[in-house]
Design an enzyme around this catalytic site. Structure first.
Site, PDB file in Angstrom:
ATOM      1  CB  THR A 188      -1.054  -7.000   9.259  1.00 56.64           C
ATOM      2  OG1 THR A 188       0.200  -6.772   9.909  1.00 56.64           O
ATOM      3  CG2 THR A 188      -1.848  -5.708   9.234  1.00 56.64           C
ATOM      4  CD  GLU A 333      -3.203  -2.841   7.112  1.00 59.34           C
ATOM      5  OE1 GLU A 333      -1.988  -3.050   7.251  1.00 59.34           O
ATOM      6  OE2 GLU A 333      -3.946  -3.598   6.433  1.00 59.34           O
ATOM      7  CE  LYS A 440       8.322  -1.660 -10.140  1.00 56.64           C
ATOM      8  NZ  LYS A 440       8.853  -0.692  -9.165  1.00 56.64           N
ATOM      9  CD1 TRP A 445       6.089  -1.612 -13.503  1.00 55.62           C
ATOM     10  CD2 TRP A 445       4.122  -0.957 -12.665  1.00 55.62           C
ATOM     11  NE1 TRP A 445       6.336  -0.662 -12.552  1.00 55.62           N
ATOM     12  CE2 TRP A 445       5.159  -0.236 -12.023  1.00 55.62           C
ATOM     13  CE3 TRP A 445       2.807  -0.708 -12.313  1.00 55.62           C
ATOM     14  CZ2 TRP A 445       4.892   0.713 -11.033  1.00 55.62           C
ATOM     15  CZ3 TRP A 445       2.544   0.230 -11.327  1.00 55.62           C
ATOM     16  CH2 TRP A 445       3.586   0.931 -10.700  1.00 55.62           C
TER      17      TRP A 445
END
Length: 563
Positions: A188, A333, A440, A445
């Protein structure tokens, strides 16, 4: 209790070399075209590729590489890199693709963590290898992807790939391999901490190739000519080097030149029908087409992933150039594909604007992947297109744990992706943010991706990023950071006014900052952690107003949350 009845079918393992063997046997004359580092175009066939991959396998075995050992690559998209994909995995070694755009210290960490036996590299990375070699003492040899005549002058002793390969006869049979053996190792490129390795198996790689090639996924076929712009060092070029030979598609590799002019000329000369890449690459291509007044004569589909595709880009491709955009989402992944935006028959009968709203999302899962969104309490949230939650996935090409990590990241058998998303009644996934990037405000959100997509639709905006800034009343409010398109001008107030009627009023950015360029990760994603550091002391006008109206409230400076 009766014993379950076993099926009576052949037990043929799913292995990576079987993909190339299939292409060589059944699509042997199909071309693989590569723009080489040497400056010319190289052409050969799948049949030629398999023979040279076998020669490479023989050469690596002669060097003492054993099954299970890692052989790394630092290379652009090209035929030699493709040979490395199959020549290493074909006899049971592991192909470890490394992103050369990472910092040298990160690359050295990755090579040492993987315990790479040999590193194959394109000659453009010779200076990088000279920096890396002293830091990687366990590497037994560095192999330049070139012939003797094109070996660079270096401090590091290197071997010639062509000398090694041509010394072998290719009279080699791929040995039996357990399909659960490791095939590829990809790390990654996270913005915090050391990179983590995802170790794929032969089984997971082949299943991913099948899933990616499906009609409602990448929809590859032997009638396609595919140019993967997404690098082969970036999650195996999204599986195209495996799905193309599986289907018999012609491959065109662009090498190191990924500017708009170079890509367009190669697409036109090779009659490319299909491509794939990240939004930043397509931005350069579209800018070139606009300036050169170019048109595509063959390209009809492209996959856009790596980060969210701005709706304005999707519409430009489709409306102005007749190119279908397949919006995709996935992760290292996940090998990496998880979802793609394709409509069902029923959805294709809906009004055009409704269809487009669906296609702007990341789409439905491939068979082999399951997904769910969960709330802060861990409970699954409804698929109503409204509820936001943390996205979890599972499937046969999703990791169980990271390479050389004993603990598993799974939660009740599901992998937490770190993305915040909604899933609608059509089962379409919509990534609204990374969990570390969501804003936030007052306990609610705000999707930074949605804010960015509106900005990109403005004709004067070339690129945009939205980050959170501290606010004394709302905790966080959105700051829009913008790169202007050359030759265009726009003011802060004009951009803020542009949001009217496009998003909820409380989503509208509180401020706009103009910059010459935005920071990106090595894979082309916006580097928001760096942006937050740059604007850590930025004070929003609304925060100043709040301070003036309520002197007891401390003035908010910087980002209250370290993400």
């Amino acid at each position: 209790m009766t014993t379950p009845l076993a099926g009576q079918m052949m037990d043929v393992p799913l292995t990576v070399p079987s993909l190339l063997a299939h292409a060589a046997r059944h699509f042997g004359s199909t071309e693989i075209v590569s723009r080489r580092i040497e400056g010319d175009l190289h052409r050969y066939t799948y049949r030629d590729c398999e023979k040279r991959a076998k020669q490479l396998a023989q050469a690596l075995i002669a060097l003492g590489v054993e099954p299970g050992e890692r052989v790394a690559t630092l290379a652009w998209n090209g035929y030699r890199h493709l040979e490395a994909y199959y020549g290493t995995t074909g006899f049971g070694a592991v192909c470890h693709t490394i992103n050369p755009r990472l910092f040298p210290d990160q690359i050295a960490y990755i090579i040492n963590h993987a315990d790479d036996a040999y590193v194959l590299f394109d000659t453009t990375f010779a200076p990088l290898v000279d920096v890396l070699a002293p830091q990687c003492p366990k590497v037994r040899g560095w192999i330049a992807l070139a012939d003797e005549a094109h070996l660079p002058v270096m401090q590091t002793p290197v071997l010639s790939y062509e000398t090694l390969v041509t010394a072998q006869d290719g009279n080699y049979e791929w040995p039996p391999i357990d399909e659960r053996q490791a095939s590829y190792l990809c790390y990654t490129s996270g913005t915090t901490g050391n990179p983590k390795g995802a170790l794929y198996s032969h089984r997971s790689t082949v299943l991913h190739a099948f899933g990616a090639a499906l009609p409602d996924a990448m929809s590859l076929s032997a009638r396609d000519c595919v140019l993967p712009v997404v690098p082969m060092f970036h999650v195996n070029a999204w599986g195209i080097p495996h799905s193309a030979p599986l289907t018999g598609a012609k491959l065109v590799f662009p090498g190191k030149d990924l500017d708009g002019k170079s890509l367009y000329e190669l697409m036109e000369s090779e009659r490319v029908t299909y491509s794939a890449g990240v939004p930043t690459v397509w931005l350069g291509l579209l800018n070139y087409l606009r300036e050169a007044k170019g048109r595509f004569s063959s390209l009809n589909r492209t996959v856009i992933g790596g980060s969210a595709c701005p709706p304005a880009m999707l519409r430009t491709f489709e409306d102005d150039y007749g190119v279908q955009v397949i919006h995709a989402w996935g992760m290292t992944e996940m090998s990496p594909l998880g979802t793609l935006s394709k409509l069902t028959w029923e959805q294709s009968q809906r009004p055009l604007e409704e269809q487009r709203k669906l296609l702007e999302k990341q789409g439905h899962v491939l068979y082999g992947v399951d997904m769910k969104i969960v709330g802060e309490d861990g409970r699954e949230l409804p698929w109503d297109g409204v509820a936001f939650g943390d996205l979890h996935v599972r499937g046969p090409w999703v990791i169980d744990r990271y390479f050389r990590k004993d603990d598993s990241p799974l939660v009740d058998g599901w992998f937490p992706t770190g993305d915040v998303a909604t899933i609608d009644r059509d089962s379409f996934l919509h990534i609204t943010d990374r969990s570390k990037d969501v804003i936030k405000s007052g306990g609610e959100w705000i999707s930074s991706i949605d804010i960015e997509n509106v900005a990109i639709a403005h004709p004067a905006v070339a690129e945009a990023a939205c980050i959170a800034c501290a606010h004394p009343k709302w905790t966080e409010r959105p700051l829009l950071v913008v790169v202007k398109r050359p030759g265009f001008d726009v003011t802060r107030d004009e951009l803020i006014a542009f949001y009217e009627g496009k998003v909820a009023k409380w989503w509208i950015p509180d401020d706009v900052a103009f910059v010459d360029e935005l920071p990106h990760t090595a894979t082309g994603k916006l580097q928001k952690l760096k942006l937050r550091d740059i604007f850590r002391d930025h004070v929003l006008p609304s925060a100043l107003e709040e301070e003036k109206d309520c002197p007891l409230t401390p003035l908010a400076r910087g980002n209250p949350v370290s993400r």
